[in-house]
Design a protein around this motif. Structure first.
Motif, PDB file in Angstrom:
ATOM      1  N   LEU A 142     -45.848  61.462  12.659  1.00  0.00           N
ATOM      2  CA  LEU A 142     -45.357  60.192  13.176  1.00  0.00           C
ATOM      3  C   LEU A 142     -46.322  59.039  12.939  1.00  0.00           C
ATOM      4  O   LEU A 142     -45.937  57.874  13.031  1.00  0.00           O
ATOM      5  N   SER A 143     -47.574  59.360  12.633  1.00  0.00           N
ATOM      6  CA  SER A 143     -48.553  58.295  12.396  1.00  0.00           C
ATOM      7  C   SER A 143     -48.510  57.788  10.960  1.00  0.00           C
ATOM      8  O   SER A 143     -49.173  56.808  10.638  1.00  0.00           O
ATOM      9  N   LEU A 168     -45.438  57.283   9.018  1.00  0.00           N
ATOM     10  CA  LEU A 168     -44.044  57.088   8.648  1.00  0.00           C
ATOM     11  C   LEU A 168     -43.872  55.830   7.806  1.00  0.00           C
ATOM     12  O   LEU A 168     -44.597  54.853   7.963  1.00  0.00           O
ATOM     13  N   ASP A 197     -38.236  54.831   8.416  1.00  0.00           N
ATOM     14  CA  ASP A 197     -38.319  55.704   9.586  1.00  0.00           C
ATOM     15  C   ASP A 197     -38.748  54.928  10.827  1.00  0.00           C
ATOM     16  O   ASP A 197     -38.194  55.118  11.912  1.00  0.00           O
ATOM     17  N   ARG A 198     -39.720  54.044  10.675  1.00  0.00           N
ATOM     18  CA  ARG A 198     -40.161  53.252  11.831  1.00  0.00           C
ATOM     19  C   ARG A 198     -39.050  52.300  12.281  1.00  0.00           C
ATOM     20  O   ARG A 198     -38.877  52.049  13.470  1.00  0.00           O
ATOM     21  N   TRP A 199     -38.300  51.788  11.320  1.00  0.00           N
ATOM     22  CA  TRP A 199     -37.185  50.882  11.647  1.00  0.00           C
ATOM     23  C   TRP A 199     -36.106  51.622  12.428  1.00  0.00           C
ATOM     24  O   TRP A 199     -35.630  51.116  13.456  1.00  0.00           O
ATOM     25  N   GLY A 237     -37.114  52.259  15.923  1.00  0.00           N
ATOM     26  CA  GLY A 237     -37.059  51.024  16.702  1.00  0.00           C
ATOM     27  C   GLY A 237     -35.637  50.642  17.067  1.00  0.00           C
ATOM     28  O   GLY A 237     -35.360  50.209  18.194  1.00  0.00           O
ATOM     29  N   HIS A 274     -42.317  52.319  19.548  1.00  0.00           N
ATOM     30  CA  HIS A 274     -41.520  52.213  18.315  1.00  0.00           C
ATOM     31  C   HIS A 274     -41.044  50.787  18.051  1.00  0.00           C
ATOM     32  O   HIS A 274     -40.400  50.535  17.029  1.00  0.00           O
ATOM     33  N   ASP A 292     -41.085  47.107  16.812  1.00  0.00           N
ATOM     34  CA  ASP A 292     -41.785  46.311  15.801  1.00  0.00           C
ATOM     35  C   ASP A 292     -40.821  45.216  15.355  1.00  0.00           C
ATOM     36  O   ASP A 292     -39.991  45.424  14.460  1.00  0.00           O
TER      37      ASP A 292
END
Length: 402
Positions: free
Chosen positions: A142-143, A145, A149-151, A154, A250, A252
């Motif tokens: 997860l660090s 991504l 994936d982060r989008w 979120g 999550h 951003d």
């Protein structure tokens, strides 16, 4: 009127009476508010010294397709078991929950129930794909991504907030809308397509899908239980799984804006390709944008995959043009009979109308002072994008800045 407590053993002091009275929610039609609901309140106050329920949810009356009341004598009734046999219990429940809790009378619509059946099929196919890809992928780091994936994590966070707030307020329509749009479009149409191309993590997709099923379970319990059991999970049944909570880690806003813009560009390109020529599989294209994500190789790979373009730029000159905000995509699709300029003219007029409407809206103090801050900010962002698109369209048309 004695129903809330007489059914629990009153006047005896029973365990059921102590445990279940008073209750929380009564779901009823507005035609019996005075005939029954008010009497239950009065008699409960008289005999039990407390109201029988804290909330009353007034549901709609479902009318026949022609607007008449459903009646056996008129032959306008619909057997719900026939509807369940045709479209499934989950689709029927979703339609009833969405339209039946609005308070307004509604006309029965098999077409809209069919839409929720199709949604259930979409979830089924999405789960099959996620399971196929995630079995060999393992758990993601997860660090490390990527943006997609982060989008999606979120966006899931926002959906958890919307659905939770909707359920707390008995506003089921907005909650279902949020789940439908997120699962079908953002998750399946974009994140899963990137996952298929190796540009997004299957483990993240599995995590997002599992949380989405938990959110959807009160509305569509049968398919969510079936699919949840196939995904990695904790516990014996989704019924007792904890309700999802937002994860602030999550969030951003900058990335959400970048990916939101990218999605708009993809939609515009897809729309153009449907209008012009669907036979060309991966036409050449060139992107000009000041957006950081679209200048990065990762973002360009997303565009190339989702819009099915070859972003080498060769052969794109003289083709069709799509403008979204300050992003221009030139696609190597031949314009039919000089139709490109009229198309751009029409797009500029549409943008100018959009700008005028948004400027009026944002100049209205009643809107800017009363609407939630995030809604006002979203409208300002829409205005900026429309203004940027208008500037670019005038440049393409050789017009002076307006």
């Amino acid at each position: 009127g004695l129903w809330p407590f007489a059914t629990l053993g009153w006047p005896k002091d029973t365990e059921d009476l102590r445990r279940f009275y008073p209750t929380q929610v009564l779901d009823t039609g507005r035609d019996i508010i005075y005939l029954w609901v008010a009497r239950m309140v009065f008699l409960s106050l008289h005999f039990m010294r407390t109201i029988p329920f804290s909330d009353v949810l007034i549901h709609a009356t479902v009318l026949a397709t022609d607007g008449r009341r459903m009646s056996k004598s008129l032959g306008t009734g619909v057997d719900p078991l026939d509807v369940v046999d045709a479209y499934g219990a989950d689709a029927t429940r979703a339609w009833c929950t969405y339209f039946g809790t609005s308070g307004q009378d509604i006309r029965f619509s098999q077409e809209k129930i069919k839409d929720y059946r199709d949604f259930a099929n979409k979830l089924w196919n999405a789960t099959r794909l996620v399971l196929l890809k995630s079995e060999a992928a393992g758990r993601p780091d997860l660090s490390r991504l990527g943006p997609a994936d982060r989008w999606i994590l979120g966006r899931l966070n926002r959906v958890v907030e919307i659905v939770t707030r909707g359920f707390e307020r008995f506003e089921f329509g907005p909650a279902i809308d949020a789940l439908y749009e997120f699962a079908w479009h953002e998750f399946a149409d974009y994140h899963l397509e990137l996952m298929k191309a190796g540009l997004a993590e299957p483990g993240v997709a599995a995590q997002v899908l599992e949380v989405t099923l938990r959110l959807l379970h009160p509305i569509m319990p049968f398919i969510t239980e079936e699919l949840w059991q196939r995904l990695p999970h904790q516990g014996d049944t989704i019924l007792y799984a904890p309700w999802p909570v937002p994860d602030r880690g999550h969030e951003d806003a900058a990335l959400e804006g970048e990916m939101g813009h990218l999605v708009q560009v993809v939609r515009a390109v897809r729309n153009l390709r449907r209008e012009v020529d669907q036979r060309v599989r991966r036409p050449p294209a060139r992107i000009d944008s000041s957006r950081p994500l679209l200048q990065d190789s990762t973002g360009r790979a997303y565009i190339a995959t989702l819009a099915e373009l070859e972003l080498d730029g060769a052969g794109a000159a003289g083709g069709q043009t799509v403008v979204v905000g300050d992003t221009t995509v030139t696609i190597g699709l031949a314009a039919d009979g000089g139709a490109e300029r009229p198309r751009l003219d029409a797009e500029l007029r549409r943008r100018e109308q959009e700008i005028a409407a948004l400027e009026r809206k944002l100049a209205n103090a009643a809107f800017t002072s009363k609407a939630p801050a995030q809604v006002v900010q979203k409208e300002r962002e829409r205005l900026t994008q429309a203004q940027q698109a208008a500037v670019r369209l005038r440049e393409l048309l050789g017009q002076k800045p307006g």
